[in-house]
Design an enzyme around this catalytic site. Structure first.
Site, PDB file in Angstrom:
ATOM      1  N   LYS A   1      -5.703  -1.138   2.254  1.00 49.45           N
ATOM      2  CA  LYS A   1      -7.142  -1.043   1.873  1.00 49.45           C
ATOM      3  C   LYS A   1      -7.923  -0.417   3.002  1.00 49.45           C
ATOM      4  CE  LYS A   1     -10.986  -4.052   0.706  1.00 49.45           C
ATOM      5  NZ  LYS A   1     -11.428  -5.570   0.279  1.00 49.45           N
TER       6      LYS A   1
ATOM      7  N   GLU B   1      -0.394  -2.881  12.267  1.00 56.89           N
ATOM      8  CA  GLU B   1       1.042  -2.955  11.765  1.00 56.89           C
ATOM      9  C   GLU B   1       1.403  -1.950  10.821  1.00 56.89           C
ATOM     10  OE1 GLU B   1      -1.250  -5.508  11.683  1.00 56.89           O
ATOM     11  OE2 GLU B   1      -0.393  -7.420  11.897  1.00 56.89           O
TER      12      GLU B   1
ATOM     13  N   GLY C   1      -7.876  -7.499  -0.755  1.00 52.44           N
ATOM     14  CA  GLY C   1      -6.279  -7.298  -0.449  1.00 52.44           C
ATOM     15  C   GLY C   1      -5.368  -8.271  -1.416  1.00 52.44           C
ATOM     16  N   ARG C   2      -5.616  -9.436  -1.252  1.00 55.28           N
ATOM     17  CA  ARG C   2      -4.704 -10.228  -2.210  1.00 55.28           C
ATOM     18  C   ARG C   2      -4.653 -10.250  -3.656  1.00 55.28           C
ATOM     19  NH1 ARG C   2      -8.349 -12.591   1.410  1.00 55.28           N
ATOM     20  NH2 ARG C   2      -9.767 -14.211   0.602  1.00 55.28           N
TER      21      ARG C   2
ATOM     22  N   GLU D   1      -5.234 -17.792   2.052  1.00 49.96           N
ATOM     23  CA  GLU D   1      -6.336 -16.944   2.654  1.00 49.96           C
ATOM     24  C   GLU D   1      -7.494 -17.151   2.181  1.00 49.96           C
ATOM     25  OE1 GLU D   1      -4.845 -12.833   4.734  1.00 49.96           O
ATOM     26  OE2 GLU D   1      -5.981 -12.372   2.962  1.00 49.96           O
TER      27      GLU D   1
ATOM     28  N   HIS E   1      18.028 -28.069  -2.716  1.00 47.18           N
ATOM     29  CA  HIS E   1      19.026 -28.292  -1.824  1.00 47.18           C
ATOM     30  C   HIS E   1      18.705 -28.235  -0.501  1.00 47.18           C
ATOM     31  CE1 HIS E   1      22.011 -29.117  -4.784  1.00 47.18           C
ATOM     32  NE2 HIS E   1      21.538 -27.976  -5.232  1.00 47.18           N
TER      33      HIS E   1
ATOM     34  N   LYS F   1      -6.096 -10.772  15.586  1.00 49.54           N
ATOM     35  CA  LYS F   1      -6.020  -9.457  15.661  1.00 49.54           C
ATOM     36  C   LYS F   1      -6.581  -8.971  17.017  1.00 49.54           C
ATOM     37  CE  LYS F   1      -6.362  -8.356  10.816  1.00 49.54           C
ATOM     38  NZ  LYS F   1      -7.181  -7.739   9.653  1.00 49.54           N
TER      39      LYS F   1
HETATM   40  O1  F6P Z   1      -4.181 -10.316   6.914  1.00 52.10           O
HETATM   41  C1  F6P Z   1      -5.524 -10.069   6.769  1.00 52.10           C
HETATM   42  C2  F6P Z   1      -5.573  -8.683   5.762  1.00 52.10           C
HETATM   43  O2  F6P Z   1      -6.942  -8.161   5.870  1.00 52.10           O
HETATM   44  C3  F6P Z   1      -5.376  -9.021   4.312  1.00 52.10           C
HETATM   45  O3  F6P Z   1      -6.316  -9.835   3.557  1.00 52.10           O
HETATM   46  C4  F6P Z   1      -4.961  -7.845   3.717  1.00 52.10           C
HETATM   47  O4  F6P Z   1      -4.303  -8.213   2.479  1.00 52.10           O
HETATM   48  C5  F6P Z   1      -3.999  -7.315   4.736  1.00 52.10           C
HETATM   49  O5  F6P Z   1      -4.614  -7.685   6.130  1.00 52.10           O
HETATM   50  C6  F6P Z   1      -3.628  -5.872   4.653  1.00 52.10           C
HETATM   51  O6  F6P Z   1      -5.001  -5.263   4.922  1.00 52.10           O
HETATM   52  P1  F6P Z   1      -4.910  -3.612   4.616  1.00 52.10           P
HETATM   53  O7  F6P Z   1      -4.458  -3.249   3.087  1.00 52.10           O
HETATM   54  O8  F6P Z   1      -6.162  -3.197   4.878  1.00 52.10           O
HETATM   55  O9  F6P Z   1      -3.805  -2.986   5.314  1.00 52.10           O
END
Ligand code: F6P
Length: 548
Positions: free
Chosen positions: A208, A214, A268-269, A354, A385, A511
């Site tokens: 997003k 990462e 995002g979620r 979240e 299990h 972060k």
């Molecule tokens: O973990 C925090 C967060 O901002 C989530 O809300 C989001 O889904 C994820 O990081 C990934 O963010 P992006 O889509 O901006 O890389």
């Protein structure tokens, strides 16, 4: 006292005060014994999806108190404000228009208005055309070969929803397989590398913000691999971006015709219905992707129209309040009795924790009540299990969501019967328990000393709550309904608890703290007294073990 305080007190009282007949408000078995029609009265439907709440301790008094809470906290008004595109995400001053992503062209309710609808449908048409071009072979890789693999690079909401949906709706006839790179851990990339042929791999960078460390680290790594294997200059023709940050996509080197945008009004979620779902369209086929949107839309319409007392997302949220606040139960297990839903618990962990793991109200005051519970889960029957021992016999009950699918999509009917029997048996066992008399009867004939010794270990307290969601079959439509049900439940809980379910400030601290640590790991030297003694000690030890 105001209406909301009164309503909260009525809910808490319903959870602690004995009933007129002296019965315990937690006594679910008593409720069944007193009311032969309990299942009919406490199970609810939206289209073909059934939600059974009868195996909770909610009775008429509790339900009335909970519905009054929903009324006075303004659940309906806040739902309508969200659908109308008001800035319900107050801390980020944003709208929460995930419903608009699945509203058909021309829809009035939940579409977010003409401008948003036009934006969304323009992206959908581009996704459709792109999917057709890839499937039809009009769009090929740099060597002229067809794309057979999609690699989706993304994390959190840019990974969990697509992974979950891709596994739930897997299409064995699909010309493309989707693989996912979420974790920045290079071991994940190494495991994927051996399965990928760069000439036939289409890489989607799903982010997003297009700034998530990462994801960007992985995107650069994979871009380098494409350039190395296909030749400098060919990487971009194997990549596309799914993002709100068009400028950053261009800077990364993805041309605008390969960027599939969405608005910042999609969290995002809540984003798998947007461009973030492109890997699904490619791997499942466009029809399945559309059908998934239609299922979610069906649940949106139910949420928008059904009265509170028959509204599945509202009822599911009220059950959560009942368990968390009235019963003090701060954990919940999710057990899908369908292997295809094995990543549902992971998706719900993000969607719910979240969204609802918050400590202050919308106005910024500390909350005076518990908020979102810890959510965990595994597919049944595997869960039986592993952790179900604790759910049956630990001192603290853990409410469970059972998700059952009546008809399988495989021919092994006996396996499916066994699966369903176990799902039903778990819920039945949590409710019924096993008392001393039953254990004694079961052990008839055994050595009396052995009976006395084992008796306490073999008793199950029972009266442990669960809810069951029953789907006729798992397909794109019912899957869309199911996920939208949980999304709306989360929004309703935001209102009931007076918290913002659409922000996530709690992930920012880690972060920020990672940056100086990364600098120290890169330099191979710990900066003195920047950290607590433990972090500094661990850092020095890592540097020593790495041989820095
Ligand atoms: O973990 C925090 C967060 O901002 C989530 O809300 C989001 O889904 C994820 O990081 C990934 O963010 P992006 O889509 O901006 O890389």
């Amino acid at each position: 006292m105001d209406d909301v305080t009164d309503a909260w007190n009525a809910v808490l009282d319903a959870g602690r005060l004995p009933r007129a007949d002296g019965s315990d408000p937690r006594g679910i078995r008593t409720l069944f014994a007193a009311d032969p029609a309990r299942f009919e009265r406490f199970s609810f439907r939206a289209d073909n999806l059934l939600l059974d709440l009868s195996k909770t301790a909610i009775d008429d008094r509790a339900m009335a108190a909970l519905l009054e809470l929903a009324r006075v906290t303004g659940v309906a008004a806040r739902r309508d404000a969200m659908a109308a595109g008001e800035h319900v995400n107050v801390t980020e001053h944003r709208r929460a228009l995930h419903m608009a992503l699945r509203a058909p062209a021309g829809a009035t309710r939940g579409s977010g208005g003409a401008a948003v609808a036009a934006e969304i449908h323009s992206t959908l048409s581009r996704m459709h055309a792109f999917t057709q071009a890839v499937h039809g072979g009009a769009l090929r890789g740099a060597t002229g070969q067809r794309f057979t693999h999609i690699l989706n690079i993304g994390i959190g909401g840019s990974d969990l929803g697509p992974v979950m949906a891709g596994r739930a709706l897997v299409n064995p006839a699909s010309p493309m397989a989707a693989l996912h790179l979420g974790n920045v851990d290079g071991h994940g990339w190494r495991a994927l590398l051996s399965t990928l042929d760069p000439a036939r791999t289409l890489v989607l960078v799903a982010s997003k913000t297009f700034t998530t460390q990462e994801t960007m680290a992985n995107a650069h790594l994979v871009k380098g691999w494409l350039a190395e294997t296909l030749g400098e200059g060919h990487a971009a023709s194997h990549m596309a971006a799914l993002s709100t940050n068009i400028a950053a996509c261009a800077e990364f080197g993805i041309p605008s015709e390969r960027v599939f945008p969405f608005g910042d009004y999609v969290g995002g979620r809540f984003s798998m219905w947007s461009a973030i779902g492109l890997s699904l369209a490619l791997a499942l086929g466009w029809d399945a992707f559309e059908r998934m949107l239609e299922g979610a839309r069906a649940m949106d319409l139910h949420f928008l129209k059904a009265p509170l007392g028959a509204n599945l997302p509202v009822l599911l949220a009220l059950v959560e309040v009942w368990h968390v606040n009235a019963m003090g139960l701060n954990r919940r297990a999710v057990l899908p009795y369908d292997e295809r839903l094995r990543r549902l618990p992971a998706h719900l962990q993000q969607l719910e924790m979240e969204s609802l793991g918050k400590r202050v109200t919308l106005g910024g005051a500390p909350v005076t009540h518990a908020t979102g519970p810890v959510v965990f889960g595994e597919p049944g029957s595997s869960a039986q299990h592993s952790f179900m021992q604790l759910v049956h016999q630990s001192p603290e009950p853990v409410p469970v969501d059972f998700i059952l699918v009546a008809r399988p999509d495989h021919p092994w009917v006996e396996n499916h019967r066994i699966l369903l029997a176990h799902g039903l048996a778990q819920a039945e066992g949590l409710l019924a328990g096993r008392d001393e008399a039953a254990v004694r009867a079961e052990m008839t004939g055994a050595d009396p000393a052995r009976i006395e010794r084992l008796l306490p270990h073999r008793i199950f307290p029972g009266d442990r709550p669960s809810t069951t969601i029953l789907l006729p079959r798992l397909g794109p439509f019912t899957f869309g309904q199911l996920i939208a049900l949980y999304e709306h439940k989360v929004a309703v809980l935001g209102t009931l608890w007076d918290i913002n379910p659409f922000d996530q400030w709690g992930v920012e601290l880690g972060k920020a703290l990672a940056d100086p640590l990364l600098a120290e790991l890169t330099r191979g030297e710990a900066a003195a007294s920047q950290h607590d003694a433990s972090t500094e000690g661990l850092l020095r030890e890592i540097l020593r073990l790495r041989g820095d």
